[in-house]
Design a protein around this motif. Structure first.
Motif, PDB file in Angstrom:
ATOM      1  N   ARG A 133       0.860  -1.281   0.064  1.00 54.74           N
ATOM      2  CA  ARG A 133       0.073  -0.007   0.158  1.00 54.74           C
ATOM      3  C   ARG A 133       0.831   1.182   0.056  1.00 54.74           C
ATOM      4  N   CYS A 134       0.095   2.429  -0.234  1.00 50.90           N
ATOM      5  CA  CYS A 134       0.949   3.680  -0.009  1.00 50.90           C
ATOM      6  C   CYS A 134       0.142   4.502   1.008  1.00 50.90           C
ATOM      7  N   LEU A 135       1.074   5.057   1.668  1.00 47.59           N
ATOM      8  CA  LEU A 135       0.546   6.143   2.909  1.00 47.59           C
ATOM      9  C   LEU A 135       0.972   7.482   2.605  1.00 47.59           C
ATOM     10  N   LEU A 136       0.112   8.414   2.723  1.00 45.51           N
ATOM     11  CA  LEU A 136       0.363   9.888   2.660  1.00 45.51           C
ATOM     12  C   LEU A 136       0.364  10.516   3.912  1.00 45.51           C
ATOM     13  N   ASN A 137       1.048  11.704   4.153  1.00 44.34           N
ATOM     14  CA  ASN A 137       0.904  12.691   5.358  1.00 44.34           C
ATOM     15  C   ASN A 137       0.039  13.613   4.747  1.00 44.34           C
ATOM     16  N   SER A 138      -0.645  14.434   5.696  1.00 47.54           N
ATOM     17  CA  SER A 138      -1.648  15.560   5.477  1.00 47.54           C
ATOM     18  C   SER A 138      -0.919  16.567   4.339  1.00 47.54           C
ATOM     19  N   MET A 139       0.257  16.956   4.406  1.00 44.12           N
ATOM     20  CA  MET A 139       0.963  17.830   3.670  1.00 44.12           C
ATOM     21  C   MET A 139       0.700  17.367   2.056  1.00 44.12           C
ATOM     22  N   ALA A 140       0.934  15.966   2.034  1.00 42.90           N
ATOM     23  CA  ALA A 140       1.202  15.354   0.861  1.00 42.90           C
ATOM     24  C   ALA A 140      -0.321  15.340   0.259  1.00 42.90           C
ATOM     25  N   LEU A 141      -1.363  14.904   1.150  1.00 39.77           N
ATOM     26  CA  LEU A 141      -2.499  15.097   0.639  1.00 39.77           C
ATOM     27  C   LEU A 141      -3.004  16.466   0.203  1.00 39.77           C
ATOM     28  N   HIS A 142      -2.681  17.489   0.935  1.00 41.69           N
ATOM     29  CA  HIS A 142      -2.868  18.985   0.454  1.00 41.69           C
ATOM     30  C   HIS A 142      -2.455  19.150  -0.734  1.00 41.69           C
ATOM     31  N   ASN A 143      -1.079  18.793  -1.171  1.00 41.35           N
ATOM     32  CA  ASN A 143      -0.428  19.263  -2.546  1.00 41.35           C
ATOM     33  C   ASN A 143      -1.105  18.458  -3.785  1.00 41.35           C
ATOM     34  N   ILE A 144      -1.504  16.970  -3.466  1.00 40.95           N
ATOM     35  CA  ILE A 144      -2.028  16.140  -4.400  1.00 40.95           C
ATOM     36  C   ILE A 144      -3.395  15.904  -4.031  1.00 40.95           C
ATOM     37  N   PRO A 145      -4.545  16.203  -4.052  1.00 39.81           N
ATOM     38  CA  PRO A 145      -5.574  15.981  -3.277  1.00 39.81           C
ATOM     39  C   PRO A 145      -6.360  14.752  -4.338  1.00 39.81           C
ATOM     40  N   MET A 146      -6.047  14.510  -5.384  1.00 40.80           N
ATOM     41  CA  MET A 146      -6.286  13.850  -6.364  1.00 40.80           C
ATOM     42  C   MET A 146      -5.479  12.542  -6.735  1.00 40.80           C
ATOM     43  N   ALA A 147      -4.444  12.218  -5.617  1.00 38.32           N
ATOM     44  CA  ALA A 147      -3.580  11.165  -5.958  1.00 38.32           C
ATOM     45  C   ALA A 147      -4.309   9.869  -6.193  1.00 38.32           C
ATOM     46  N   LYS A 148      -3.675   9.046  -6.989  1.00 35.97           N
ATOM     47  CA  LYS A 148      -4.379   7.831  -7.230  1.00 35.97           C
ATOM     48  C   LYS A 148      -3.492   6.696  -7.129  1.00 35.97           C
ATOM     49  N   VAL A 149      -3.615   5.711  -6.543  1.00 34.59           N
ATOM     50  CA  VAL A 149      -2.539   4.391  -6.278  1.00 34.59           C
ATOM     51  C   VAL A 149      -3.673   3.319  -7.191  1.00 34.59           C
ATOM     52  N   HIS A 150      -2.469   2.602  -8.140  1.00 34.61           N
ATOM     53  CA  HIS A 150      -3.071   1.622  -8.892  1.00 34.61           C
ATOM     54  C   HIS A 150      -2.588   0.262  -8.407  1.00 34.61           C
ATOM     55  N   HIS A 151      -3.334  -0.915  -8.256  1.00 34.35           N
ATOM     56  CA  HIS A 151      -2.727  -2.167  -8.083  1.00 34.35           C
ATOM     57  C   HIS A 151      -2.525  -2.791  -9.452  1.00 34.35           C
ATOM     58  N   LEU A 152      -1.328  -2.870  -9.895  1.00 34.78           N
ATOM     59  CA  LEU A 152      -1.288  -3.389 -11.223  1.00 34.78           C
ATOM     60  C   LEU A 152      -1.355  -5.060 -11.526  1.00 34.78           C
ATOM     61  N   PRO A 153      -1.246  -5.535 -12.561  1.00 35.03           N
ATOM     62  CA  PRO A 153      -1.346  -7.041 -12.580  1.00 35.03           C
ATOM     63  C   PRO A 153      -0.300  -7.871 -11.906  1.00 35.03           C
ATOM     64  N   ARG A 154      -0.691  -9.078 -11.206  1.00 36.08           N
ATOM     65  CA  ARG A 154       0.358  -9.828 -10.537  1.00 36.08           C
ATOM     66  C   ARG A 154       0.661 -10.995 -11.685  1.00 36.08           C
ATOM     67  N   VAL A 155       1.944 -10.558 -12.086  1.00 39.73           N
ATOM     68  CA  VAL A 155       2.394 -11.531 -13.190  1.00 39.73           C
ATOM     69  C   VAL A 155       3.442 -12.675 -12.770  1.00 39.73           C
ATOM     70  N   ALA A 156       4.489 -12.112 -12.572  1.00 46.05           N
ATOM     71  CA  ALA A 156       5.770 -12.998 -12.246  1.00 46.05           C
ATOM     72  C   ALA A 156       5.956 -13.079 -10.838  1.00 46.05           C
ATOM     73  N   SER A 157       5.335 -12.870  -9.919  1.00 43.05           N
ATOM     74  CA  SER A 157       5.757 -12.839  -8.688  1.00 43.05           C
ATOM     75  C   SER A 157       4.298 -13.311  -7.852  1.00 43.05           C
ATOM     76  N   ASP A 158       4.536 -13.497  -6.311  1.00 40.63           N
ATOM     77  CA  ASP A 158       3.103 -13.755  -5.778  1.00 40.63           C
ATOM     78  C   ASP A 158       2.684 -12.209  -5.173  1.00 40.63           C
ATOM     79  N   HIS A 159       3.450 -11.187  -5.522  1.00 41.16           N
ATOM     80  CA  HIS A 159       3.093  -9.788  -5.337  1.00 41.16           C
ATOM     81  C   HIS A 159       2.890  -9.000  -6.470  1.00 41.16           C
TER      82      HIS A 159
END
Length: 346
Positions: free
Chosen positions: A129-155
């Motif tokens: 996961r990704c964790l952001l502090n309040s200052m980061a949230l203020h600067n990029i309020p529309m930040a978007k985290v993507h879970h990409l396809p799991r292909v060559a690993s168990d992660h």
């Protein structure tokens, strides 16, 4: 790092569980970044939390991302033993609360790790996961985290977008509660409502509501941006108070100007509080923390959570482009409200 003219990353500290560095981005300034690979037991991971507390505190925007080897709720797991709040989960929650870090959610599959076993032995968990502090949230309020396809690993890989290249302008007119504090608002509404009209009550109401669109143009041309106005007033008041402290003080006209600016600043602060409360949608808040950082982050988190980042169309295809999402909604309601033949007899 490639393309150093756009961004530059410098390692500040590292251990077996984390790499901490500073990311300098031309468009966004300096950011503290930590990439994590957490240990498997709670005792080992406590040294991770201690290092992050030392390195990821302060007023600068911070992002922590990676494999935490820990889940925080039953929604983060599917299959295997029943979830219970273990010491490692408690330690992670405590770190997030004490150091002002927030999980902003994700787009994509719900889980980032799988044991790749068959049948009832198969387990999925959200370790990454990704964790952001309040200052980061203020600067990029529309930040978007993507879970990409799991292909060559168990992660599965995860990615976060700091810069949103898509601009989506809404044509809707939303009434701002702050407008009620301006006399001009009442004059515009009274003028629209006093106008003589004809037709059915619904038609008259629709036309009068449409004529109130003048509020939008009034707000665009006459209303100052509240944050800018607040800072400008503070600077002017400070200069006048410095002059007042000098020998001789202020002349009567400047003293009246100082009082007037203090009054306008108080009104502006009240309007800012109303503006944030409207966006946070908190109805139980009455007095006290009128314009605190808590309500700012509550409003930003709600805005991020309400954003539709992806949707399935009629064919079951997942669509992520904002313009395509708009078309999916448009086609759905066009089909829903299209003319149809109905049997009214019987």
């Amino acid at each position: 790092m490639w393309k150093k003219g756009f961004a530059y990353f410098e390692i500040v500290d590292h251990s077996s569980q984390v790499i901490v560095g500073q990311l300098n981005i031309n468009a966004l300034g300096k950011w503290n970044i930590a990439t994590v690979y957490g240990g498997k037991d709670a005792q080992t991971r406590r040294s991770l939390w201690n290092k992050l507390e030392d390195r990821m505190c302060g007023d600068e925007p911070c992002i922590i991302g990676g494999d935490f080897n820990c889940i925080l709720s039953k929604e983060d797991k599917r299959g295997g033993k029943r979830f219970h709040l273990s010491n490692r989960s408690k330690d992670m929650k405590k770190f997030m609360i004490n150091n002002d870090f927030h999980d902003i959610g994700f787009v994509g599959p719900s889980y980032t790790w799988c044991n790749n076993k068959e049948g009832n032995s198969r387990i999925w968990e959200r370790f990454d996961r990704c964790l952001l502090n309040s200052m980061a949230l203020h600067n990029i309020p529309m930040a978007k985290v993507h879970h990409l396809p799991r292909v060559a690993s168990d992660h599965a890989l995860i990615s976060i977008n700091l810069v949103d290249h898509q601009k989506h302008n809404s044509g809707l007119l939303r009434f701002e509660d702050t407008w009620k504090s301006y006399p001009a608002t009442w004059n515009i509404i009274l003028k629209a409502w006093a106008r003589m009209d004809f037709g059915s009550c619904a038609e008259i109401l629709q036309r009068k509501l449409r004529s109130i669109k003048a509020l939008y143009y009034w707000n665009k041309n006459k209303c100052r941006e509240l944050n800018s106005l607040r800072e400008e007033l503070r600077k002017d008041i400070l200069l006048l108070q410095i002059e007042e402290a000098n020998e001789g003080g202020l002349m009567e006209d400047k003293l009246n100007l100082l009082r007037n600016k203090v009054h306008i600043l108080n009104v502006t602060l009240s309007r800012l509080s109303t503006w944030w409360n409207q966006r946070s949608k908190i109805r139980w808040q009455q007095v006290g923390d009128l314009n605190s950082n808590f309500f700012h982050q509550y409003a930003l988190a709600k805005k991020n959570g309400n954003m539709i980042w992806q949707i399935k169309d009629d064919n079951g295809t997942v669509v992520e482009d904002l313009e395509q999402i708009e078309m999916v909604f448009y086609r759905f309601f066009q089909k829903k409200w299209s003319a149809r033949t109905c049997m009214l007899s019987g």
